[in-house]
Enzyme design. Structure first.
Site, mmCIF file in Angstrom:
data_model
loop_
_atom_site.group_PDB
_atom_site.id
_atom_site.type_symbol
_atom_site.label_atom_id
_atom_site.label_comp_id
_atom_site.label_asym_id
_atom_site.label_seq_id
_atom_site.Cartn_x
_atom_site.Cartn_y
_atom_site.Cartn_z
ATOM 1 N N ASP A 259 -22.484 -27.368 10.759
ATOM 2 C CA ASP A 259 -21.575 -27.440 9.628
ATOM 3 C C ASP A 259 -22.286 -26.786 8.438
ATOM 4 O O ASP A 259 -23.479 -26.450 8.500
ATOM 5 C CB ASP A 259 -21.152 -28.888 9.336
ATOM 6 C CG ASP A 259 -19.840 -28.933 8.552
ATOM 7 O OD1 ASP A 259 -19.399 -27.875 8.053
ATOM 8 O OD2 ASP A 259 -19.244 -30.025 8.440
HETATM 9 C C1 BGC Z 1 -16.650 -29.012 6.418
HETATM 10 C C2 BGC Z 1 -16.127 -28.428 7.700
HETATM 11 C C3 BGC Z 1 -15.616 -27.021 7.475
HETATM 12 C C4 BGC Z 1 -16.715 -26.195 6.850
HETATM 13 C C5 BGC Z 1 -16.324 -24.744 6.623
HETATM 14 C C6 BGC Z 1 -17.588 -28.071 5.691
HETATM 15 O O1 BGC Z 1 -17.891 -28.541 4.416
HETATM 16 O O2 BGC Z 1 -17.304 -30.228 6.698
HETATM 17 O O3 BGC Z 1 -15.117 -29.238 8.221
HETATM 18 O O4 BGC Z 1 -15.167 -26.479 8.687
HETATM 19 O O5 BGC Z 1 -17.080 -26.775 5.609
HETATM 20 O O6 BGC Z 1 -15.412 -24.619 5.607
#
Ligand code: BGC
Length: 744
Positions: A259
């Site tokens: 993530d």
């Molecule tokens: C979130 C994810 C997301 C990623 C990309 C993160 O902050 O936890 O769910 O896919 O950002 O935007």
């Protein structure tokens, strides 16, 4: 090994392999404001990027792909990803709302539509489905998830994966699914986003992991790991769960991405300095590093020198690091091969048509109507189309908040607000009054407007605003109060101390109730809210969530009977905000709650006995369904046999109903404490007025297996012979029981 991948791997330098592991945001694009090449452009020119997310247009994706191919000695293409969580340009209801439809065809259809819109924009991977079980409505990301139940969530995971990928994630109009967030992200301490998770291995195995197993079984091509630690080990370094459970036991063979800066955050988690955490993440099976670029920075030296970090419990030779880089690079390239990109880097980028927007609008409106849950109806609904309605409350004419938390490609102007939806349906414009500010506090307004202004304030004194609303109410025959949360109240980093309706809106409802006009409360929210006294004050309550571009139209359809409400709660509504976390499926205690407060029993001293409760699975319709007695094909069975449970349900009302027949079980004698009851199956049946239908469930012994797990490694799934109680009914509480005995 895929031939193309094998061939590429044999010709790639170490630096080129490391470049494939770098996953970057599209950010400012290829040029900065001053028209200078951006950092990203430099990375693409140097062959140092494997994939990009958040491009927002086909032209941008194409330009980046061209640049990447030119910058890559072996012409290795990028793939493009995006957060397509509850729709893309066409924004569907929040995932928690869609879960309340319990309609897997609908969930598959909305995912397929969103995937097709994304694919037409040159995207190859959706960061979805989000399948984090959540039993704590303080956590804002409950909005994005499938609710509290592992069986319902597992079916949703499979349906959404099928929707995004079809038979082949590389097929036309398809994108790869990315199951997230692995794992238990929805159970953070105190409901605070990003916080850590401590739970029994049994709960991990039987509650939080099953949706991932189901998504993997449905063929999901990728997985994103979660920010949190599980039982002390952060997921970005969690080899036992990622390489062990996910790849080893669930049979997953796709791509694992981090993530956002999740690898770098291992430093703050206390797992060591950058080189150590990079080695740990790579070793744990995190193939791509999103945003932080720590792989890019640290891996060259690690591959040269190896890592001796006995204080962090990790020693890896240079050769071992190189092997791990090879492993991750192989997975990235295999993913690209699976998406057809190694054969055609511009696959899906040639202006393939997006699905028709009108089709999406229709689906969005239907989905919104199917997701809304009717909690109470004292006979006021459905409304007649020629009645005088006053729409009162800050969401009566709202667009932007209706979209919900993850609408990165959605537009507020696509929303038809409630007042316009009602006018279009009834042929007369309803009276509208603001009634209350969404929240009082200026500092909170600022926080809620962090991604653009969706919360505005009426500067007049509250008395004046309420007096105007009361006047409008008295002039109407029926009042519909549109209350709830702003879009930013829920979602990422939007945990709430107290999951209830903000105070000014509670005061509005009390004032409207005092007028004596029939009062229909419609709640637009991103989480299950404790409604408290509102339930008693209202004559009807429709829980509409944030319903996307067709949200208010779906509400209008439900209020005026153009659609028959059929939503069922995918998550328990707390009676009071302080009773969270909670679930219908909590483990039995030695002093179970007897349904009302009793001293020396589980329960709350300061909770009134008549606090309105809306359990998991609950929802009303405009019909009336009666359940006949359940019958088993045999009351005692061998484990190898299938037992049939049958019952007849009848629609005794005069409206069509979509009934979700729910089957729960409890295991009164087990080797460990088990949930009081848990969902084992459900079926949805449409019944015309007066129609009756026999519903049948096939029951097998495997449905009653449960884990005993002194540790993850020592986990064992067991099943006991003996008595099982089956509970069948329209929700998790109002059920009839029948006994089944397994003889072996
Ligand atoms: C979130 C994810 C997301 C990623 C990309 C993160 O902050 O936890 O769910 O896919 O950002 O935007």
């Amino acid at each position: 090994m895929h031939d193309r991948v094998k061939d590429l791997m044999s010709r790639m330098t170490l630096a080129e392999k490391i470049g494939q592991l770098n996953l970057l945001p599209a950010g400012e694009g290829l040029v900065t404001g001053a028209k200078q090449p951006s950092t990203l452009a430099g990375r693409l020119d140097g062959g140092q990027v494997g994939a990009i997310f958040g491009t927002k247009s086909l032209a941008t994706a194409r330009a980046m792909q061209e640049r990447a191919l030119a910058g890559s000695r072996l012409n290795i293409p990028l793939f493009f990803a995006e957060d397509v969580i509850h729709g893309h340009r066409t924004v569907f209801p929040l995932n928690i709302a869609l879960a309340c439809s319990w309609d897997m065809d609908l969930i598959q259809a909305t995912s397929a539509f969103a995937g097709a819109e994304a694919a037409a924009e040159g995207l190859h991977q959706a960061y979805a489905p989000m399948i984090d079980i959540c039993r704590d409505p303080r956590w804002g990301r409950v909005a994005e998830g499938p609710g509290e139940d592992p069986l319902l969530a597992s079916r949703i995971a499979a349906a959404a994966t099928r929707g995004f990928q079809g038979a082949d994630p590389g097929g036309p109009g398809r994108v790869a699914a990315c199951l997230k967030h692995f794992v238990a992200y929805g159970a953070p301490e105190s409901g605070r986003d990003y916080d850590n998770v401590s739970l029994s291995w049994e709960d991990l195995l039987s509650v939080y992991l099953p949706p991932f197993a189901a998504g993997v079984a449905a063929g999901a091509a990728s997985v994103m790991v979660a920010f949190n630690a599980v039982n002390k080990l952060p997921m970005h370094a969690n080899a036992p769960l990622v390489e062990g459970w996910l790849r080893g036991q669930s049979g997953f063979d796709g791509l694992v991405v981090s993530d956002y800066t999740g690898v770098a955050e291992l430093v703050a988690h206390g797992l060591g300095p950058a080189p150590v955490v990079v080695a740990r993440a790579l070793h744990a099976g995190i193939d791509m590093d999103m945003v932080g670029e720590d792989y890019l920075r640290e891996l060259p030296a690690l591959a040269r020198d190896g890592l001796a970090a006995s204080d962090a419990g990790l020693d890896l030779s240079a050769a071992q690091i190189v092997q791990l880089i090879d492993r991750a690079c192989y997975r990235v390239l295999t993913f690209k091969a699976r998406l057809g990109l190694l054969d055609d880097p511009f696959r899906g980028m040639k202006g393939d048509p997006a699905p028709p927007r009108q089709k999406g609008r229709k689906l969005a409106r239907k989905a919104a109507a199917r997701s809304a849950v009717l909690l109470k109806n004292d006979g006021v609904l459905p409304l007649s189309r020629d009645i005088d309605v006053a729409l009162i409350g800050p969401f009566s004419a709202d667009r932007a908040n209706m979209l919900g938390t993850w609408a990165v490609s959605g537009r507020a102007e696509d929303v038809v607000p409630l007042n316009e939806a009602v006018a279009a349906l009834t042929g007369q414009a309803p009276a509208v009054a603001w009634g209350a500010n969404i929240v009082d506090e200026d500092w909170l307004v600022q926080r809620l407007n962090v991604h653009g202004v969706t919360v505005t304030q009426d500067p007049r004194p509250e008395d004046e605003v309420i007096a105007e609303a009361v006047e409008a109410a008295l002039a109407a025959a029926v009042v519909s109060a549109a209350v709830g949360e702003a879009t930013e109240h829920a979602g990422e980093s939007s945990s709430r101390l107290s999951p209830d309706l903000p105070a000014p809106q509670r005061r509005l409802i009390a004032a409207l109730a005092a007028t004596g006009r029939p009062l229909v409360v419609v709640v637009f929210a991103g989480r299950p809210l404790a409604l408290g006294p509102i339930v008693g004050e209202a004559d009807a309550v429709l829980y509409a969530w944030h319903g996307g571009i067709g949200g208010p139209e779906g509400v209008a359809d439900s209020l005026f009977g153009a659609a028959s409400p059929a939503g069922r709660l995918a998550v328990t509504l707390p009676a009071q905000p302080g009773e969270v976390p909670l679930s219908y499926a909590s483990d039995t205690t030695g002093r179970p709650f007897p349904g009302r407060f009793a001293k020396f029993r589980t329960g709350w001293l300061d909770m009134p006995d008549d606090a309105p409760r809306f359990p998991f699975g609950f929802g009303l319709g405009y019909g009336q369904v009666s359940y006949g007695p359940p019958r088993l094909s045999k009351a005692r069975a061998k484990a190898a046999q299938t037992v049939k449970l049958r019952l007849t349900i009848e629609n005794t009302g005069n409206c069509e109903v979509i009934e979700t027949v729910q089957l729960y079980a409890s295991d009164p004698v087990a080797r460990a404490t088990r949930p009081g009851r848990w969902l084992i199956d459900f079926q949805q049946v449409t019944l015309a007025p007066g129609e009756s239908r026999e519903v049948g469930f096939a029951i097998t012994a495997g449905q009653f297996a449960y884990p005993i797990a002194p540790s993850l490694e020592a986990a064992e799934w067991v099943r006991d012979p003996g008595l099982i109680q089956l509970h069948i009914g329209p929700n998790s509480r109002d059920t009839q029981m029948v006994d089944l005995t397994w003889q072996d």
